[in-house]
Scaffold this motif. Structure first.
Motif, PDB file in Angstrom:
ATOM      1  N   MET A  49       0.817  -1.213   0.000  1.00  0.00           N
ATOM      2  CA  MET A  49       0.000   0.000   0.000  1.00  0.00           C
ATOM      3  C   MET A  49       0.849   1.261   0.000  1.00  0.00           C
ATOM      4  SD  MET A  49      -3.139  -1.044   2.563  1.00  0.00           S
ATOM      5  CE  MET A  49      -3.781   0.625   2.503  1.00  0.00           C
ATOM      6  N   SER A  50       2.090   1.182   0.486  1.00  0.00           N
ATOM      7  CA  SER A  50       2.963   2.360   0.452  1.00  0.00           C
ATOM      8  C   SER A  50       3.428   2.684  -0.961  1.00  0.00           C
ATOM      9  CB  SER A  50       4.176   2.136   1.362  1.00  0.00           C
ATOM     10  OG  SER A  50       4.993   1.080   0.864  1.00  0.00           O
ATOM     11  N   LYS A  51       3.351   1.727  -1.884  1.00  0.00           N
ATOM     12  CA  LYS A  51       3.799   1.948  -3.262  1.00  0.00           C
ATOM     13  C   LYS A  51       2.648   2.100  -4.248  1.00  0.00           C
ATOM     14  CE  LYS A  51       8.196   1.487  -2.266  1.00  0.00           C
ATOM     15  NZ  LYS A  51       8.970   0.335  -2.802  1.00  0.00           N
ATOM     16  N   THR A  52       1.442   1.691  -3.875  1.00  0.00           N
ATOM     17  CA  THR A  52       0.293   1.760  -4.775  1.00  0.00           C
ATOM     18  C   THR A  52      -0.914   2.270  -3.998  1.00  0.00           C
ATOM     19  OG1 THR A  52      -0.480  -0.492  -4.307  1.00  0.00           O
ATOM     20  CG2 THR A  52       1.192  -0.242  -6.024  1.00  0.00           C
ATOM     21  N   ASN A  53      -2.008   2.463  -4.734  1.00  0.00           N
ATOM     22  CA  ASN A  53      -3.266   2.852  -4.086  1.00  0.00           C
ATOM     23  C   ASN A  53      -4.189   1.651  -3.912  1.00  0.00           C
ATOM     24  OD1 ASN A  53      -3.830   2.414  -6.761  1.00  0.00           O
ATOM     25  ND2 ASN A  53      -5.076   4.254  -7.039  1.00  0.00           N
ATOM     26  N   TRP A  54      -3.602   0.473  -3.850  1.00  0.00           N
ATOM     27  CA  TRP A  54      -4.382  -0.750  -3.647  1.00  0.00           C
ATOM     28  C   TRP A  54      -4.772  -0.882  -2.180  1.00  0.00           C
ATOM     29  CZ3 TRP A  54      -2.964  -5.541  -1.175  1.00  0.00           C
ATOM     30  CH2 TRP A  54      -3.841  -6.597  -1.433  1.00  0.00           C
ATOM     31  N   THR A  55      -5.979  -1.366  -1.931  1.00  0.00           N
ATOM     32  CA  THR A  55      -6.472  -1.521  -0.571  1.00  0.00           C
ATOM     33  C   THR A  55      -7.081  -2.907  -0.385  1.00  0.00           C
ATOM     34  OG1 THR A  55      -8.611  -0.561  -1.179  1.00  0.00           O
ATOM     35  CG2 THR A  55      -6.937   0.943  -0.288  1.00  0.00           C
ATOM     36  N   VAL A  56      -7.257  -3.285   0.861  1.00  0.00           N
ATOM     37  CA  VAL A  56      -7.872  -4.550   1.238  1.00  0.00           C
ATOM     38  C   VAL A  56      -9.179  -4.247   1.944  1.00  0.00           C
ATOM     39  CG1 VAL A  56      -7.642  -6.639   2.637  1.00  0.00           C
ATOM     40  CG2 VAL A  56      -5.660  -5.725   1.433  1.00  0.00           C
ATOM     41  N   ASN A  57     -10.221  -4.928   1.561  1.00  0.00           N
ATOM     42  CA  ASN A  57     -11.516  -4.780   2.225  1.00  0.00           C
ATOM     43  C   ASN A  57     -11.534  -5.692   3.442  1.00  0.00           C
ATOM     44  OD1 ASN A  57     -14.184  -4.368   2.940  1.00  0.00           O
ATOM     45  ND2 ASN A  57     -14.990  -5.771   1.382  1.00  0.00           N
ATOM     46  N   MET A  58     -11.353  -5.110   4.632  1.00  0.00           N
ATOM     47  CA  MET A  58     -11.394  -5.862   5.885  1.00  0.00           C
ATOM     48  C   MET A  58     -12.759  -5.648   6.519  1.00  0.00           C
ATOM     49  SD  MET A  58      -7.565  -5.512   7.529  1.00  0.00           S
ATOM     50  CE  MET A  58      -7.877  -6.954   8.559  1.00  0.00           C
ATOM     51  N   PHE A  59     -13.658  -6.621   6.292  1.00  0.00           N
ATOM     52  CA  PHE A  59     -15.009  -6.503   6.807  1.00  0.00           C
ATOM     53  C   PHE A  59     -15.084  -7.095   8.214  1.00  0.00           C
ATOM     54  CE2 PHE A  59     -14.555 -10.208   4.093  1.00  0.00           C
ATOM     55  CZ  PHE A  59     -15.068 -11.250   4.863  1.00  0.00           C
ATOM     56  N   LEU A  60     -16.218  -6.913   8.852  1.00  0.00           N
ATOM     57  CA  LEU A  60     -16.387  -7.323  10.238  1.00  0.00           C
ATOM     58  C   LEU A  60     -16.403  -8.844  10.357  1.00  0.00           C
ATOM     59  CD1 LEU A  60     -19.161  -4.811  11.361  1.00  0.00           C
ATOM     60  CD2 LEU A  60     -16.705  -4.678  11.833  1.00  0.00           C
ATOM     61  N   ASP A  61     -15.934  -9.323  11.493  1.00  0.00           N
ATOM     62  CA  ASP A  61     -15.936 -10.755  11.726  1.00  0.00           C
ATOM     63  C   ASP A  61     -17.351 -11.296  11.879  1.00  0.00           C
ATOM     64  OD1 ASP A  61     -14.412 -13.298  12.534  1.00  0.00           O
ATOM     65  OD2 ASP A  61     -15.735 -12.986  14.250  1.00  0.00           O
ATOM     66  N   CYS A  62     -18.257 -10.493  12.418  1.00  0.00           N
ATOM     67  CA  CYS A  62     -19.641 -10.954  12.540  1.00  0.00           C
ATOM     68  C   CYS A  62     -20.278 -11.145  11.171  1.00  0.00           C
ATOM     69  CB  CYS A  62     -20.452  -9.978  13.390  1.00  0.00           C
ATOM     70  SG  CYS A  62     -20.690  -8.346  12.651  1.00  0.00           S
ATOM     71  N   GLU A  63     -19.839 -10.381  10.158  1.00  0.00           N
ATOM     72  CA  GLU A  63     -20.330 -10.596   8.797  1.00  0.00           C
ATOM     73  C   GLU A  63     -19.800 -11.909   8.226  1.00  0.00           C
ATOM     74  OE1 GLU A  63     -20.927  -6.248   6.864  1.00  0.00           O
ATOM     75  OE2 GLU A  63     -18.853  -6.741   7.376  1.00  0.00           O
ATOM     76  N   ARG A  64     -18.569 -12.249   8.547  1.00  0.00           N
ATOM     77  CA  ARG A  64     -18.034 -13.543   8.106  1.00  0.00           C
ATOM     78  C   ARG A  64     -18.821 -14.685   8.717  1.00  0.00           C
ATOM     79  NH1 ARG A  64     -15.168 -17.374  10.463  1.00  0.00           N
ATOM     80  NH2 ARG A  64     -14.904 -16.107  12.334  1.00  0.00           N
ATOM     81  N   ARG A  65     -19.159 -14.557   9.987  1.00  0.00           N
ATOM     82  CA  ARG A  65     -19.906 -15.617  10.651  1.00  0.00           C
ATOM     83  C   ARG A  65     -21.333 -15.732  10.132  1.00  0.00           C
ATOM     84  NH1 ARG A  65     -17.277 -17.328  15.427  1.00  0.00           N
ATOM     85  NH2 ARG A  65     -15.404 -16.102  15.842  1.00  0.00           N
ATOM     86  N   ASN A  66     -21.746 -14.793   9.293  1.00  0.00           N
ATOM     87  CA  ASN A  66     -23.068 -14.875   8.698  1.00  0.00           C
ATOM     88  C   ASN A  66     -23.108 -15.893   7.560  1.00  0.00           C
ATOM     89  OD1 ASN A  66     -25.009 -13.844   6.385  1.00  0.00           O
ATOM     90  ND2 ASN A  66     -25.861 -13.082   8.321  1.00  0.00           N
ATOM     91  N   PHE A  67     -22.004 -16.063   6.803  1.00  0.00           N
ATOM     92  CA  PHE A  67     -22.056 -16.972   5.655  1.00  0.00           C
ATOM     93  C   PHE A  67     -21.224 -18.240   5.841  1.00  0.00           C
ATOM     94  CE2 PHE A  67     -18.709 -13.858   4.661  1.00  0.00           C
ATOM     95  CZ  PHE A  67     -17.646 -14.671   4.316  1.00  0.00           C
ATOM     96  N   VAL A  68     -20.523 -18.382   6.956  1.00  0.00           N
ATOM     97  CA  VAL A  68     -19.864 -19.649   7.281  1.00  0.00           C
ATOM     98  C   VAL A  68     -20.147 -19.974   8.745  1.00  0.00           C
ATOM     99  CG1 VAL A  68     -18.012 -19.545   5.566  1.00  0.00           C
ATOM    100  CG2 VAL A  68     -17.688 -18.446   7.796  1.00  0.00           C
ATOM    101  N   ILE A  69     -20.318 -21.254   9.003  1.00  0.00           N
ATOM    102  CA  ILE A  69     -20.545 -21.728  10.367  1.00  0.00           C
ATOM    103  C   ILE A  69     -19.330 -22.542  10.780  1.00  0.00           C
ATOM    104  CG2 ILE A  69     -21.988 -23.166  11.849  1.00  0.00           C
ATOM    105  CD1 ILE A  69     -24.334 -22.507  10.065  1.00  0.00           C
ATOM    106  N   GLN A  70     -18.774 -22.183  11.902  1.00  0.00           N
ATOM    107  CA  GLN A  70     -17.570 -22.846  12.382  1.00  0.00           C
ATOM    108  C   GLN A  70     -17.932 -24.082  13.186  1.00  0.00           C
ATOM    109  OE1 GLN A  70     -14.632 -20.225  13.942  1.00  0.00           O
ATOM    110  NE2 GLN A  70     -13.628 -21.795  15.158  1.00  0.00           N
TER     111      GLN A  70
END
Length: 579
Positions: free
Chosen positions: A482-503
Motif C-alpha cells: 500500500m505504500s507503493k500503490t493505491n491498492w487496498t484490502v476490504n477488511m469486513f467485520l468478523d460478525c459478517e463472516r460468521r453470517n455466511f460460514v458456520i464454524q
C-alpha cells in the motif's frame, strides 16, 4: 562487302542462304537500316535505372506512374525515329494529351493486374492500434434497493453469550448477483505483468525458506516489494515448470487438467491429517452448482480415512466437493501445507477469475455469487478478508499465539523483532482508514488479478521464511504494498463472516467420548425395627433415606460476619490504621 559488314549471321541456315544469293550475283535482301546501338556503359546505366524503377514501382503509385510515362515516351520515340518524317504527324497525334493519358491509364491498370497478388503480400496497411484496456470500476445499487441504506443493527443484548456471534448482512438475490458479475477485470495498480521464479538448483544463503518456496535472499525479498509494471517473484512451486507436477504438492494430471479448465469461480478448502470432517455447502443455487468449481484438497491419510468411512467412492466426489489427493507434501507441518492452497490458488487455478477459500472446519451456508457481490463487486475491491473479532494489533496477536502455544515462542519473537526493525508499529488511530492489522484468515475472497496475486505470493513467502502464523505477517506485507500503490484490502467485520460460514469442531473433539457421569448407587433402606425405634431419640431417624426434600436452614455468609466484626471495630475505634 562481307557479311559481317551487313550485320548478317555467318553461320546457320539464314547465313547460308544469303551467301548463296551473293554468289549468284542476285540482289541482296532489302532490310531495314540497323538502329545505331549505344555504348555498353550507357546501356548498363539504363538497365540499372530500369531495374530500380521496377523494384519500387509495385510498392508506390508514384513509381508506377513514372514507369508508365517513361515506357510510353520510349515507345513513341522509337516509332518516330524508325518511320521518319512520314510518321511524324502520326506520332504528334499520339503525343496529344488525351492519347498520353490513355496509354498511362492502360499501363497503370496492367501493372495493378500483374502485381495484385504481390502487392497484397508485400504492401499491407499497418495494423490498427489495440483498443485501450477496459477495467471494472464498480457500480452503485439502483435506487430503491433494499440494500442501499442498510446498516448493521445493534448486537442483541444477551448477557449469557458474550463471545463472537454473526450479524445481519444484506445480500442481493442470487439472480441479481449473477447479473452483476463484471465482464472485465479490475484494475491492477502498480503491476500488470507478474511471472514466477523457477529454480531447479537452489542454495540456502540466509535464514528461512524451503525447497518448495525457494530460498530468496533478503535482497530479493526487498526487491519484491519494489512494485513495478513487470515483476518476477518467488511464489512456491519453484522446482517445476507446472504447479503440481513434480514440484512438491503433487497432483495427478487428470486433476490438473480439470483445474486448468476452471475459468470462473472456484471455492476451495483443504483437510490434511484427517483433522476435520467434510461439510457440504448449503443454500447453493443451481447455477452455482453447475458453474462454480468446488475443490477439496486432501492428503493420503485423509483419503484413507474417507474411504474407510465409505464417504469417498471411485468418482472422487463427496456432494459438491471434488476430492483432489495431494502427494509428496512439501512440509512436515500440516499447517504449512494448508497455506499452499490457501494463498496460492491463482497458481493452482491459472484461468479462474475469482476464488473463495474457506478452512476445512467451516461450513458454507450462502451462495458464492452472493458473497462475491457483497464483499468484492459492490465494494470495487479485489481482495477481502475479515478482521479478527477481538485483536487488531500484531504485537498483541503474537503474545496470544505464545500463550496458546500456537508455535515456538522463540520463532515468534524473532519474527516480531524483525518486523519492528522494518518499521512495524502497534496499531493506532493514525492508521485509519485501516481498521485492523490482524485478520481472521479462515476465509479469503479475492479476484485473480496481478496485484492481488502479488500480495498472496509475498504473504506466502513470509509464511515460508518465518512462522506459519499468517496473522502475524499479514500487516507487514499489506503495508509495504500500500505504500507503493493505491491498492487496498476490504477488511469486513468478523460478525459478517460468521453470517455466511458456520464454524464447527475439529474431528478429534467431535469423536472424543463424552465422560460418563458418576453413577449413584442407591441401597435399599434397612428393615425398620419398630421396638428399637420407639426407644431411640427422634433425631436418629435422619439416617433413613427420605424422598421428601429437607428444608435447608439459611446460614450467614462470611462477608456478613466480617461486616459485623468490622462494624464492631468501627464502633470501638480500636484500629490505629483505620482512617
Amino acid at each position: 562487302m562481307t557479311t559481317g559488314s551487313l550485320g548478317l549471321r555467318s553461320s546457320g541456315s539464314y547465313g547460308s542462304l544469303q551467301q548463296q544469293l551473293f554468289q549468284n550475283n542476285s540482289s541482296p535482301i532489302q532490310t531495314t537500316p540497323p538502329i545505331p546501338r549505344k555504348p555498353p556503359r550507357l546501356f548498363k546505366e539504363k538497365e540499372g535505372s530500369f531495374l530500380w524503377i521496377c523494384k519500387f514501382a509495385p510498392r508506390k503509385n508514384v513509381g508506377m506512374l513514372l514507369l508508365c510515362v517513361v515506357s510510353a515516351t520510349a515507345f513513341l520515340w522509337v516509332l518516330y525515329v524508325g518511320k521518319g518524317k512520314d510518321t511524324a504527324e502520326q506520332s504528334n497525334r499520339m503525343f496529344a494529351p488525351e492519347t498520353v493519358h490513355k496509354y498511362i491509364f492502360r499501363g497503370i491498370e496492367s501493372i495493378k493486374k500483374t502485381n495484385v497478388g504481390r502487392s497484397a503480400s508485400t504492401i499491407q496497411p499497418p495494423p490498427p492500434p489495440p483498443p485501450p484496456p477496459v477495467y471494472f470500476k464498480g457500480y452503485t445499487l439502483p435506487p430503491g434497493n433494499s440494500c442501499e441504506g442498510f446498516t448493521l443493527p445493534p448486537p442483541p443484548a444477551d448477557k449469557k453469550r458474550t463471545g463472537p456471534r454473526p450479524c445481519s448482512v444484506c445480500y442481493l438475490p442470487v439472480d441479481q448477483a449473477i447479473a452483476l458479475m463484471p465482464e472485465a477485470p479490475s484494475f491492477s495498480p502498480g503491476v500488470s505483468n507478474l511471472t514466477y521464479i523457477h529454480e531447479e538448483n537452489q542454495s540456502k544463503t540466509e535464514f528461512g525458506g524451503s525447497n518448495f518456496g525457494g530460498y530468496p535472499s533478503l535482497v530479493q525479498r526487498n526487491d519484491s516489494y519494489d512494485i513495478r509494471e513487470s515483476m518476477s517473484v518467488h511464489c512456491g512451486f519453484v522446482r517445476g515448470m507446472r504447479p503440481g507436477h513434480q514440484t512438491g504438492f503433487n497432483i495427478d494430471n487428470s486433476n490438473l487438467l480439470e483445474m486448468e479448465s476452471c475459468q470462473g469461480v472456484v471455492v476451495a478448502s483443504a483437510i490434511f491429517g484427517a483433522f476435520d470432517l467434510i461439510r457440504q455447502p448449503k443454500n447453493t443455487s443451481e447455477y452455482a452448482k453447475k458453474n462454480v468449481c468446488f475443490y477439496m484438497f486432501v492428503d493420503e491419510e485423509t483419503e484413507a480415512f474417507l474411504r474407510n468411512s465409505s464417504e469417498l467412492s471411485s468418482s472422487m466426489k463427496i456432494g459438491l466437493w471434488r476430492i483432489v489427493v495431494v502427494h509428496n507434501l512439501p512440509y512436515d507441518d500440516p499447517r504449512r501445507n494448508g497455506k499452499v492452497p490457501k494463498l496460492l490458488l491463482h497458481r493452482l487455478f491459472p484461468n479462474a477469475r475469482y476464488s473463495l477459500w474457506i478452512d476445512g472446519k467451516l461450513e458454507l451456508v450462502v451462495d458464492p455469487y452472493q458473497i462475491l457481490e457483497r464483499f468484492l463487486w459492490r465494494q470495487n475491491a479485489s481482495f477481502a478478508i475479515s478482521r479478527h473479532y477481538k485483536r487488531f494489533d500484531v504485537f498483541v496477536e503474537a503474545e496470544a499465539n505464545k500463550v496458546a502455544a500456537k508455535f515456538d515462542n522463540a520463532s515468534i519473537d524473532f519474527q516480531v523483532e524483525f518486523y519492528k526493525k522494518e518499521g512495524l508499529t502497534p496499531y493506532s488511530r493514525a492508521k485509519l482508514p485501516i481498521t485492523s492489522d490482524v485478520p481472521e484468515g479462515c476465509v479469503i475472497i479475492r479476484e485473480h488479478v496481478p496485484i492481488s496475486n502479488l500480495f498472496t505470493c509475498l504473504w506466502f513467502n513470509e509464511v515460508d521464511r518465518f512462522t506459519p502464523r499468517d496473522q502475524i505477517s499479514f500487516a507487514i506485507v499489506r503495508d509495504k504494498i500500500m505504500s507503493k500503490t493505491n491498492w487496498t484490502v476490504n477488511m469486513f467485520l468478523d460478525c459478517e463472516r460468521r453470517n455466511f460460514v458456520i464454524q464447527g469442531y475439529h474431528r478429534d473433539i467431535l469423536e472424543r467420548p463424552t465422560p460418563a457421569r458418576a453413577s449413584i448407587i442407591v441401597h435399599p433402606p434397612p428393615p425398620v425395627n419398630l421396638e428399637a425405634r420407639q426407644t431411640l431419640p427422634i433425631f436418629s431417624t435422619s439416617t433413613v433415606i427420605s424422598t421428601t426434600p429437607i428444608k435447608k436452614i439459611p446460614m450467614k455468609r462470611g462477608r456478613e460476619r466480617k461486616s459485623k466484626r468490622h462494624r464492631k471495630v468501627i464502633a470501638g475505634n480500636k484500629d490505629p490504621n483505620f482512617i
